[in-house]
Design a protein around this motif. Structure first.
Motif, PDB file in Angstrom:
ATOM      1  N   GLU A 138      15.750   6.013   4.416  1.00  0.00           N
ATOM      2  CA  GLU A 138      16.388   7.330   4.457  1.00  0.00           C
ATOM      3  C   GLU A 138      17.067   7.567   5.805  1.00  0.00           C
ATOM      4  N   ILE A 139      16.407   7.138   6.885  1.00  0.00           N
ATOM      5  CA  ILE A 139      16.998   7.298   8.220  1.00  0.00           C
ATOM      6  C   ILE A 139      18.268   6.462   8.324  1.00  0.00           C
ATOM      7  N   GLU A 140      18.222   5.226   7.819  1.00  0.00           N
ATOM      8  CA  GLU A 140      19.406   4.364   7.849  1.00  0.00           C
ATOM      9  C   GLU A 140      20.547   4.968   7.032  1.00  0.00           C
ATOM     10  N   LEU A 151      21.235   4.789  15.460  1.00  0.00           N
ATOM     11  CA  LEU A 151      20.148   4.806  14.481  1.00  0.00           C
ATOM     12  C   LEU A 151      18.855   5.295  15.119  1.00  0.00           C
ATOM     13  N   ALA A 152      18.560   4.791  16.315  1.00  0.00           N
ATOM     14  CA  ALA A 152      17.335   5.194  17.017  1.00  0.00           C
ATOM     15  C   ALA A 152      17.378   6.678  17.377  1.00  0.00           C
ATOM     16  N   GLU A 153      18.547   7.161  17.790  1.00  0.00           N
ATOM     17  CA  GLU A 153      18.690   8.572  18.154  1.00  0.00           C
ATOM     18  C   GLU A 153      18.561   9.463  16.926  1.00  0.00           C
ATOM     19  N   THR A 154      19.108   9.009  15.823  1.00  0.00           N
ATOM     20  CA  THR A 154      18.975   9.760  14.571  1.00  0.00           C
ATOM     21  C   THR A 154      17.506   9.906  14.196  1.00  0.00           C
ATOM     22  N   ASP A 155      16.758   8.825  14.363  1.00  0.00           N
ATOM     23  CA  ASP A 155      15.318   8.841  14.082  1.00  0.00           C
ATOM     24  C   ASP A 155      14.601   9.844  14.978  1.00  0.00           C
ATOM     25  N   HIS A 182      21.466  16.475   6.775  1.00  0.00           N
ATOM     26  CA  HIS A 182      21.566  15.372   5.810  1.00  0.00           C
ATOM     27  C   HIS A 182      20.178  14.985   5.304  1.00  0.00           C
ATOM     28  N   GLN A 183      19.212  14.938   6.228  1.00  0.00           N
ATOM     29  CA  GLN A 183      17.853  14.597   5.828  1.00  0.00           C
ATOM     30  C   GLN A 183      17.255  15.674   4.922  1.00  0.00           C
ATOM     31  N   GLU A 184      17.547  16.925   5.209  1.00  0.00           N
ATOM     32  CA  GLU A 184      17.063  18.014   4.367  1.00  0.00           C
ATOM     33  C   GLU A 184      17.689  17.932   2.967  1.00  0.00           C
ATOM     34  N   ALA A 185      18.944  17.504   2.910  1.00  0.00           N
ATOM     35  CA  ALA A 185      19.615  17.345   1.618  1.00  0.00           C
ATOM     36  C   ALA A 185      18.936  16.259   0.785  1.00  0.00           C
ATOM     37  N   SER A 204       0.850  -1.186   0.000  1.00  0.00           N
ATOM     38  CA  SER A 204       0.000   0.000   0.000  1.00  0.00           C
ATOM     39  C   SER A 204       0.887   1.237   0.000  1.00  0.00           C
ATOM     40  N   THR A 205       0.276   2.386  -0.316  1.00  0.00           N
ATOM     41  CA  THR A 205       1.034   3.646  -0.330  1.00  0.00           C
ATOM     42  C   THR A 205       1.640   3.933   1.026  1.00  0.00           C
ATOM     43  N   THR A 206       0.883   3.625   2.075  1.00  0.00           N
ATOM     44  CA  THR A 206       1.366   3.864   3.444  1.00  0.00           C
ATOM     45  C   THR A 206       2.578   3.001   3.741  1.00  0.00           C
ATOM     46  N   GLU A 207       2.502   1.713   3.382  1.00  0.00           N
ATOM     47  CA  GLU A 207       3.610   0.798   3.629  1.00  0.00           C
ATOM     48  C   GLU A 207       4.848   1.230   2.858  1.00  0.00           C
ATOM     49  N   THR A 208       4.674   1.630   1.608  1.00  0.00           N
ATOM     50  CA  THR A 208       5.790   2.077   0.789  1.00  0.00           C
ATOM     51  C   THR A 208       6.451   3.310   1.392  1.00  0.00           C
ATOM     52  N   SER A 209       5.623   4.224   1.902  1.00  0.00           N
ATOM     53  CA  SER A 209       6.137   5.441   2.520  1.00  0.00           C
ATOM     54  C   SER A 209       6.950   5.127   3.771  1.00  0.00           C
TER      55      SER A 209
END
Length: 239
Positions: free
Chosen positions: A134-136, A151-155, A178-181, A122-127
């Motif tokens: 992206e977080i990884e 990883l958890a802290e980055t999230d 990095h996420q904004e990039a 589904s679209t939700t699952e894909t998102s």
């Protein structure tokens, strides 16, 4: 060929409906392929071979054999025509080129199948999957540069806006920037926009925002700005 297709499908415990869904082919066609009442196209045969893990050469030889027999029938000159065609093929076909083409086609088929599987989500699952990747990616990229956020802290920093005790402001900004990039690049791709020198400078500005503000988006003082035509190979930023 019909037996080859059916046995391979049953061996993988797939229903005709599932094969049809993964390949984007009508279920009724899959049943007709297996009954022999309908012949698949070359592209369909190639995709079926990849999905059902049938030896590509085996299924193509079977498909071509049936196609040839169907076309020429069993007329008086059928065998002579086949022998003449065989001689001409031997002169014109390059085995090495044929092999490369086969390998490439199998890779393309695998990509199509993976894409079909992804489309079943589904679209939700894909998102959710895209967000996790992206977080990884952000965590791994920053970790290689010495960032100590887990990883958890980055999230938590990116998605919850939390401040992690014991971590520097720089480490927080590295994650956020990095996420904004990533979002910047995604938006350019989504809008089919160009990506040249100015966009790379903008990316550099985003990455170093609040970290090294004087260097963000600027060439090093000791390096003369290269001409645009050689930008791809000769850009040096201070980071």
């Amino acid at each position: 060929m019909k037996t080859l297709l059916k046995e391979a499908r049953e061996l993988k415990n797939l229903k005709t409906r599932e094969v049809a869904q993964l390949l984007g082919i009508d279920q009724a066609l899959i049943s007709k392929f297996e009954s022999g009442s309908r012949k698949p196209t070359k592209d369909q045969v190639s995709k079926l071979a990849t999905l059902l893990e049938i030896d590509f050469e085996t299924i193509m030889v079977s498909w071509l054999k049936e196609k040839i027999i169907h076309e020429i029938g069993q007329g008086e000159f059928a065998l002579k025509a086949l022998r003449a065609a065989e001689e001409e093929l031997k002169l014109n076909i390059s085995p090495s080129n044929n092999k490369v083409s086969t390998v490439l086609q199998q890779l393309l088929n695998e990509i199509d199948i993976f894409k079909a599987k992804l489309n079943t989500f589904s679209t939700t699952e894909t998102s959710v999957i895209a967000q996790a990747l992206e977080i990884e990616y952000t965590h791994a990229s920053n970790w290689m540069e010495g960032n100590s956020l887990s990883l958890a802290e980055t999230d938590l920093v990116i998605n919850e806006g939390q401040t992690i005790s014991g971590k520097s402001m720089r480490e927080h900004l590295e994650a956020i920037n990095h996420q904004e990039a990533i979002e910047f690049i995604k938006n350019r791709v989504k809008n089919n926009a160009s990506f040249g020198e100015q966009e790379i400078i903008s990316l550099h500005t985003i990455i170093l925002r609040g970290i090294l503000p004087k260097e963000a988006g600027h060439y090093r003082q000791s390096v003369k700005k290269p001409p645009l035509c050689s930008f791809k190979y000769n850009v040096y930023f201070e980071y």
